[in-house]
Write a protein that holds these residues in place. Structure first.
Motif, PDB file in Angstrom:
ATOM      1  N   ARG A  69      27.618  39.569  31.930  1.00 30.97           N
ATOM      2  CA  ARG A  69      28.596  40.649  31.804  1.00 30.97           C
ATOM      3  C   ARG A  69      29.956  40.049  31.488  1.00 30.97           C
ATOM      4  NH1 ARG A  69      32.457  41.840  35.631  1.00 30.97           N
ATOM      5  NH2 ARG A  69      32.335  40.852  37.682  1.00 30.97           N
ATOM      6  N   SER A  70      30.882  40.879  31.083  1.00 37.04           N
ATOM      7  CA  SER A  70      32.229  40.407  30.782  1.00 37.04           C
ATOM      8  C   SER A  70      33.084  40.383  32.042  1.00 37.04           C
ATOM      9  CB  SER A  70      32.886  41.317  29.740  1.00 37.04           C
ATOM     10  OG  SER A  70      32.210  41.232  28.508  1.00 37.04           O
ATOM     11  N   PHE A  71      34.011  39.422  32.079  1.00 41.67           N
ATOM     12  CA  PHE A  71      34.957  39.304  33.191  1.00 41.67           C
ATOM     13  C   PHE A  71      36.381  39.462  32.643  1.00 41.67           C
ATOM     14  CE2 PHE A  71      31.249  37.180  34.831  1.00 41.67           C
ATOM     15  CZ  PHE A  71      31.254  37.452  36.190  1.00 41.67           C
ATOM     16  N   ALA A  72      37.144  40.343  33.262  1.00 45.74           N
ATOM     17  CA  ALA A  72      38.546  40.540  32.869  1.00 45.74           C
ATOM     18  C   ALA A  72      39.383  39.458  33.538  1.00 45.74           C
ATOM     19  CB  ALA A  72      39.020  41.928  33.277  1.00 45.74           C
ATOM     20  N   VAL A  73      39.353  38.254  32.950  1.00 39.98           N
ATOM     21  CA  VAL A  73      40.038  37.108  33.542  1.00 39.98           C
ATOM     22  C   VAL A  73      40.961  36.465  32.522  1.00 39.98           C
ATOM     23  CG1 VAL A  73      38.212  36.628  35.223  1.00 39.98           C
ATOM     24  CG2 VAL A  73      38.095  35.601  32.943  1.00 39.98           C
ATOM     25  N   ASN A  74      41.879  35.654  33.028  1.00 36.15           N
ATOM     26  CA  ASN A  74      42.806  34.899  32.191  1.00 36.15           C
ATOM     27  C   ASN A  74      42.563  33.415  32.410  1.00 36.15           C
ATOM     28  OD1 ASN A  74      44.989  34.251  30.507  1.00 36.15           O
ATOM     29  ND2 ASN A  74      46.424  34.225  32.216  1.00 36.15           N
ATOM     30  N   ILE A  75      42.360  32.672  31.335  1.00 40.23           N
ATOM     31  CA  ILE A  75      42.111  31.234  31.411  1.00 40.23           C
ATOM     32  C   ILE A  75      43.382  30.500  31.007  1.00 40.23           C
ATOM     33  CG2 ILE A  75      40.571  29.370  30.777  1.00 40.23           C
ATOM     34  CD1 ILE A  75      39.156  31.776  32.033  1.00 40.23           C
ATOM     35  N   GLU A 105      29.664  32.809  40.649  1.00 40.68           N
ATOM     36  CA  GLU A 105      29.517  33.294  42.024  1.00 40.68           C
ATOM     37  C   GLU A 105      30.864  33.622  42.664  1.00 40.68           C
ATOM     38  OE1 GLU A 105      27.353  30.338  44.149  1.00 40.68           O
ATOM     39  OE2 GLU A 105      25.441  30.780  43.173  1.00 40.68           O
ATOM     40  N   VAL A 106      31.898  32.859  42.308  1.00 40.90           N
ATOM     41  CA  VAL A 106      33.201  33.043  42.960  1.00 40.90           C
ATOM     42  C   VAL A 106      34.169  33.869  42.127  1.00 40.90           C
ATOM     43  CG1 VAL A 106      32.949  30.856  44.196  1.00 40.90           C
ATOM     44  CG2 VAL A 106      34.192  30.883  42.025  1.00 40.90           C
ATOM     45  N   LEU A 107      33.859  34.079  40.842  1.00 40.08           N
ATOM     46  CA  LEU A 107      34.779  34.729  39.926  1.00 40.08           C
ATOM     47  C   LEU A 107      34.816  36.242  40.140  1.00 40.08           C
ATOM     48  CD1 LEU A 107      36.634  33.865  37.592  1.00 40.08           C
ATOM     49  CD2 LEU A 107      34.772  34.424  36.020  1.00 40.08           C
ATOM     50  N   GLN A 108      36.016  36.801  40.051  1.00 42.17           N
ATOM     51  CA  GLN A 108      36.198  38.247  40.150  1.00 42.17           C
ATOM     52  C   GLN A 108      37.096  38.728  39.019  1.00 42.17           C
ATOM     53  OE1 GLN A 108      37.415  39.663  44.022  1.00 42.17           O
ATOM     54  NE2 GLN A 108      36.302  38.047  45.094  1.00 42.17           N
ATOM     55  N   ASP A 109      36.905  39.985  38.634  1.00 43.72           N
ATOM     56  CA  ASP A 109      37.781  40.574  37.621  1.00 43.72           C
ATOM     57  C   ASP A 109      39.229  40.505  38.098  1.00 43.72           C
ATOM     58  OD1 ASP A 109      35.934  41.402  35.607  1.00 43.72           O
ATOM     59  OD2 ASP A 109      35.251  42.992  36.942  1.00 43.72           O
ATOM     60  N   GLY A 110      40.099  40.172  37.166  1.00 47.77           N
ATOM     61  CA  GLY A 110      41.516  40.061  37.491  1.00 47.77           C
ATOM     62  C   GLY A 110      41.945  38.659  37.853  1.00 47.77           C
ATOM     63  N   THR A 167      40.004  28.436  25.235  1.00 50.43           N
ATOM     64  CA  THR A 167      39.594  29.470  24.288  1.00 50.43           C
ATOM     65  C   THR A 167      38.101  29.736  24.379  1.00 50.43           C
ATOM     66  OG1 THR A 167      41.381  28.823  22.780  1.00 50.43           O
ATOM     67  CG2 THR A 167      39.591  30.134  21.859  1.00 50.43           C
ATOM     68  N   GLU A 168      37.311  28.661  24.415  1.00 46.60           N
ATOM     69  CA  GLU A 168      35.858  28.806  24.473  1.00 46.60           C
ATOM     70  C   GLU A 168      35.408  29.483  25.768  1.00 46.60           C
ATOM     71  OE1 GLU A 168      33.227  27.678  22.178  1.00 46.60           O
ATOM     72  OE2 GLU A 168      35.014  28.021  20.946  1.00 46.60           O
ATOM     73  N   LEU A 169      36.018  29.094  26.884  1.00 48.29           N
ATOM     74  CA  LEU A 169      35.634  29.695  28.167  1.00 48.29           C
ATOM     75  C   LEU A 169      36.006  31.173  28.200  1.00 48.29           C
ATOM     76  CD1 LEU A 169      34.447  29.376  30.973  1.00 48.29           C
ATOM     77  CD2 LEU A 169      36.684  28.605  31.792  1.00 48.29           C
ATOM     78  N   ALA A 170      37.171  31.500  27.680  1.00 47.43           N
ATOM     79  CA  ALA A 170      37.590  32.912  27.629  1.00 47.43           C
ATOM     80  C   ALA A 170      36.627  33.724  26.771  1.00 47.43           C
ATOM     81  CB  ALA A 170      39.012  33.018  27.094  1.00 47.43           C
ATOM     82  N   ASP A 171      36.201  33.157  25.656  1.00 50.76           N
ATOM     83  CA  ASP A 171      35.248  33.856  24.781  1.00 50.76           C
ATOM     84  C   ASP A 171      33.924  34.095  25.491  1.00 50.76           C
ATOM     85  OD1 ASP A 171      37.095  33.950  22.757  1.00 50.76           O
ATOM     86  OD2 ASP A 171      36.259  32.264  21.628  1.00 50.76           O
ATOM     87  N   ARG A 172      33.444  33.087  26.214  1.00 50.31           N
ATOM     88  CA  ARG A 172      32.166  33.218  26.925  1.00 50.31           C
ATOM     89  C   ARG A 172      32.236  34.278  28.018  1.00 50.31           C
ATOM     90  NH1 ARG A 172      28.154  29.180  26.505  1.00 50.31           N
ATOM     91  NH2 ARG A 172      28.278  28.354  24.378  1.00 50.31           N
TER      92      ARG A 172
END
Length: 323
Positions: free
Chosen positions: A136-142, A109-114, A162-167
């Motif tokens: 959907r995919s999110f262009a984010v950095n973990i 709900e709070v996540l945005q691309d970038g 790594t797992e969260l970035a993959d998801r």
């Protein structure tokens, strides 16, 4: 007697209109046709019924008590977001999975691309990933907020990153350093290494943080079980006033950092700086997490919380007892 008050027949008509609308679910136009009234007249009667106190809306749902707990927690502490999920009776693991699912929903709900998402380690974050449903995919950095703990691969911060970035379909930046060091000097040296400093700089620019809170005593004291701290020493820490662990740092009931040597030897982002991240979501479940949750909230390190019903009630009850 008020001459403008409705008479018995008018009261009966109002009651009939209200019953048809709120109990039988008829639209105002349907009520008008049924009673031979205009739609405007039906609208006025419904409004009049509300003004006379004839309408009381009661929502019957198993979620209502959860919403009440969310309001109580947000009233006691300044929380931007609070999610309380149902407890699964008799199964701490299933309850933790529910909490993880709730935390994942809030994250989306709070996540945005970038965005950069800063994370800690632990079972609660692992449960979030296992129950995360992404459409959907999110262009984010973990990015990790702490160094790693050997021997706990599936709850280790780099594995979780790594797992969260993959998801999410994003990218993970790993932190190749231990959480616990042998001395303050070793810790200071590691924190000055460019690769470590770069990760911490990314944490400073995070839009969202996902963090667990740890207990010092009991079966879930993962950081300090993995670290060579005996059960007797952990009990001594508790007896000396330590009530929880946040990003590896030992904190007391008010959330203040302990002055003992353990805190000076951590490769981890500072809790007071973590509090500056716009959305910092604490994820925790279980009786052993009640005091750590209170300590983290009192310290102002969290502005959002996801937990289960029983844990939420215990947090509020203990807070009242200690007040």
């Amino acid at each position: 007697m008020n001459s403008s008050a409705p008479d018995v027949e008018q009261m009966r008509t109002i009651a009939r209109v209200l019953s048809l609308h709120f109990e039988e679910g008829l639209q105002q136009s349907q009520i008008a046709a049924k009673l031979g009234l205009s739609t405007a007249k039906v609208n006025r009667l419904i409004k009049q019924g509300r003004e006379l106190g004839m309408v009381q809306i009661t929502i019957k749902s198993p979620f209502v008590p959860l919403f009440d707990l969310e309001r109580e927690l947000s009233s006691r502490w300044p929380l931007k977001h609070c999610v309380v999920v149902p407890e699964v009776t008799g199964s701490a693991e299933a309850t933790l999975n529910q909490v993880g699912k709730g935390a994942g929903t809030l994250l989306l709900e709070v996540l945005q691309d970038g965005d950069t998402v800063a994370i800690s380690a632990g079972k609660a974050l692992s449960a979030l990933i296992e129950n995360l449903a992404v459409d959907r995919s999110f262009a984010v950095n973990i990015v990790p907020m702490t160094g790693g703990v050997q021997g706990q691969h599936y709850t280790d911060v780099n594995h979780i990153a790594t797992e969260l970035a993959d998801r999410l379909g994003g990218h993970a930046t790993l932190l190749h350093a231990p959480l616990h060091t042998a001395s303050k000097q070793e810790r200071d040296l590691l924190m000055s290494v460019q690769s470590v400093k770069s990760v911490m700089d990314q944490v400073a620019n995070a839009a969202v943080a996902l963090v667990g809170v740890g207990s010092v005593v009991g079966s879930n004291a993962t950081y300090y079980e993995a670290h060579p701290v005996s059960e007797q020493e952990r009990q001594r820490l508790y007896d000396d006033g330590i009530r929880g662990e946040f990003l590896g740092y030992l904190i007391d009931r008010q959330g203040k950092l302990s002055g003992n040597g353990y805190n000076s030897k951590l490769v981890a982002y500072a809790p007071d700086l973590a509090a500056e991240i716009p959305v910092t979501i604490g994820v925790a479940s279980g009786p052993e997490k009640v005091e750590p949750i209170i300590a983290a909230l009192e310290g102002g390190y969290l502005n959002s919380l996801v937990t289960d019903e029983r844990t939420a009630r215990s947090v509020l009850e203990m807070e009242i007892e200690d007040a």
